[in-house]
Design an enzyme around this catalytic site. Sequence first.
Site, PDB file in Angstrom:
ATOM      1  N   ASP A   8       0.822  -1.083   0.045  1.00 22.26           N
ATOM      2  CA  ASP A   8       0.070   0.069   0.009  1.00 22.26           C
ATOM      3  C   ASP A   8       0.826   1.226  -0.003  1.00 22.26           C
ATOM      4  OD1 ASP A   8      -1.421   2.278   0.450  1.00 22.26           O
ATOM      5  OD2 ASP A   8      -2.344   1.390   2.654  1.00 22.26           O
ATOM      6  N   LYS A  73       2.829  11.334  -3.314  1.00 21.01           N
ATOM      7  CA  LYS A  73       1.851  10.529  -3.805  1.00 21.01           C
ATOM      8  C   LYS A  73       0.900  11.691  -4.815  1.00 21.01           C
ATOM      9  CE  LYS A  73      -1.517   6.766  -3.355  1.00 21.01           C
ATOM     10  NZ  LYS A  73      -2.224   5.999  -2.346  1.00 21.01           N
ATOM     11  N   GLU A 172      -7.382   0.665  -4.273  1.00 27.80           N
ATOM     12  CA  GLU A 172      -7.307   0.490  -2.687  1.00 27.80           C
ATOM     13  C   GLU A 172      -8.521  -0.091  -2.237  1.00 27.80           C
ATOM     14  OE1 GLU A 172      -5.708   4.306  -1.932  1.00 27.80           O
ATOM     15  OE2 GLU A 172      -3.527   3.728  -2.798  1.00 27.80           O
ATOM     16  N   ASP A 194     -13.069   5.014   1.519  1.00 30.94           N
ATOM     17  CA  ASP A 194     -11.580   5.059   1.657  1.00 30.94           C
ATOM     18  C   ASP A 194     -11.071   6.434   1.568  1.00 30.94           C
ATOM     19  OD1 ASP A 194      -9.074   4.684   1.847  1.00 30.94           O
ATOM     20  OD2 ASP A 194      -9.059   3.541   0.158  1.00 30.94           O
TER      21      ASP A 194
END
Lengths: 611, 240
Positions: A8, A73, A172, A194
Amino acid sequence: MAHVVGIDLGTTNSLIAYMDGETPRAIADDKGRTALPSVVAFLEEASAESVLVGEEAKQYLTTRPKSTIYSVKRFMGKGREDLKDDLKMLPFSLVGQEKEAIRIGIGKKTYTPTEISAHILRGLKARAEKALNTPITKAVITVPAYFNDSQRQATKDAGKQAGLEVLRILNEPTAASLAYGLQKEKEGTIAVYDLGGGTFDISILKIKNGIFQVLSTHGDTLLGGDDFDRQLLKRIRDEVLEQYDVDLLKNGALLQEVRLMSEQVKWQLSSQTSADVSLILPDNKGRYERQFTRSEYEGMIKGLIDRTLESCHKALSDAKLSPEDVDEVVLVGGSTRVPLIKERVGDLFKKVPHSELNPDEVVALGAAVQAKILSGGITDMLLLDVTPLSLGIETMGGIVSRLIQRNTPIPTTAKEAYTTHVDGQRTVSIHVVQGEREMVGDCRSLAKFNLTGIDPLPAGMPRIEVVFLIDANGILNVTAKDLRSGKETTVEVTPTYGLSDEEAEKMISASMEHAKEDLEKRQRIESINEAETVLRHTEKALAQGSDLLDGDEREKIEAIMTQLKAAMSEGTHRQIRETLTELNQVTQRFAADLMSQTVKEALKNKKLSDV
Amino acid sequence: MNILSEDTGSERGHFFEMAGESRPCWSCQSDQVTFFNCSSCTAIQQFLHDTDYFTSFNMGYKLNIDLDLLEKQYYELSRRFHPDYFQQKPKEEQEISLGNTAFLNKGYQTLKNPQKRAAYLVSLVEGDDHLPTEAPAELFEDIFEIQETLEEIRALDQSDEAEFKKLKTVLDVSLEKMREFELDEKEKLHSLFVKWDCIEADRKGGSFTDEQKGYLPQMKQILSHTAYLDRIINDMKAAV
């Protein structure tokens, strides 16, 4: 047996997990910590390239703000012009020309977000190799479901740079559902909400007999816990500037300190009703002290939560479900610890969300499960995922011809035949875009390529077939083929940065806001295209059948043709349409005469029986 | 009954025995090829180019279909062909798995939706996959008015909320009418489905009957109407 790991790669923290028999486990460091902060510090004075990752790097956030990179990211697969002002509240510097990938400047060197991410992946890889005492070469890496093609490619590249064969780029929320499904052994329709450090996804899935079928997904790749912190940071910055005449933005170390402080306040307010802040200002300017209450904080983040709920509604609508149809809601990502989120999400779906799985680890655990499926170790579970964004191709006038709709199950292909617009045209350029808007300029450009060597033929005669293939990673491959010559061009869609990626983030919501103007634009361009064809035909007919027209009639037709040309350059689609109708009316008799003359000529030398 | 399982596959297998063309295994050249793989070397096989969605999902050429069964077949077939299960296999098999799964995904999306299903059948029978989008003649007047209202909304000053509300009310009424009309069209389509299926149940192989083909023009017209209505309904929803 060599382990295939699940990773992850998060905005704030990254994790690596493996399957210990039937159980997925996150791998911890020497001190028992599973989360590796996604922070990379470059120590310039040290020998060669001394790069620190994780906890070791984190300590340099305030002391070396310019060379300690966090939240990288957010920059994956992006161009410089994609960045909003918000993102400029960064202690390190972003460089790069317009229309190029963002680079991060550290001392004299610059790095791409992919390179920085590769450092994080190397850190995780080393941790796993040490813990499992075996080389790690293959991995499943997760990305936000709403990541576009460029962002997925950039992530895959980072894996490659870190020496990993990336078996799969996995969404994800889907990964989370695998871990959830494995632990709970439940069937039915679930919603995975999420909210990570920098991105938000909502996915609706159906779980049945070991099949995990994603029905729809939606999200925002620039919305996460970071943004909550930024709200508080902005408030503190404004107050400090006003009361003490100190600008945090001009002091990287101080800015970083306040950012970390804002994060602390967020955590404190998750369990307490108030939190105190105290900041010593430089140059003996005094001390800023402040108490924030939970309700004041909730006021600041309410707008952000509303945006996530809008995404939830859109995902439900795409899945053709209402909130009552969802059996369970699963919360994933550290930011879902904020009480207001639990409350609002619960209200929307009319049920108490599940949060008993560790929201920080569940994505990595799911990635490990998928890694085992891919290596043949699990044969009774299967993920059926979708592509989050529509894919299309540019046609005349900058209109998008959509080939694959968002939320289509992947892998998938689409074929479309195209033709030329000019006599003898030998090259057709193909422009692939991703997004929900009607106009090419408002979508994300993925690739441009040429199909060359088409046989020179009259306009409209060649048939060029374009095939889009989205693989199981959600990554696109395009092939174009001239059906007459069989000539083929294959395109690996490599990230083209820049253009309108900011749009790409908001594409669906924007497509709602802009639907009106898009519609007018689309209708106008369609009318212009039609008018051009009619004009061309009329001109040809006027030349061919001049003996069939008297002067008055010709004048009338030509007058309306002039009107039409004027409407095409300045008028609305309505005016173009009306003039077109008028032109069709005045040419009706003439066209009929011309037609019968042509038919007569064609039949002249034939007997009736031959016809 | 699980009609896709291997033990029952042979009795119901005529769909899977590659109607029309047959072809040896690409890998071992054996002619022991089933729908799923080669019985001799187990390599999976690419779907034949004339395989259609109805055949690959073993649904027969029926227009009213059991959606639960369709889903079940989709899951079963996905388990057979999904690329996740071919990561350890040779590259050729990986590619076949990718292509077959993409075909199944599209097939599932097509068969799941009654309009797409009917349009697909029409394209199979007539060999032309282009369906026009046409406004129903009965609605010309309404559509003209709707376009006019849409135009007015577009030209409207953003701050003029009172006027917007007025126009929205007008549009809402038309929207309801369009929806009702579309529902009627869908019902008509459904009754054609019933007629088609009736004949299909008695048809013993061979080509479609003339009576069946006789229903296609009506189906096409309804489909061109629903396509148009979908679009205008979307435009209307976007405007308000």
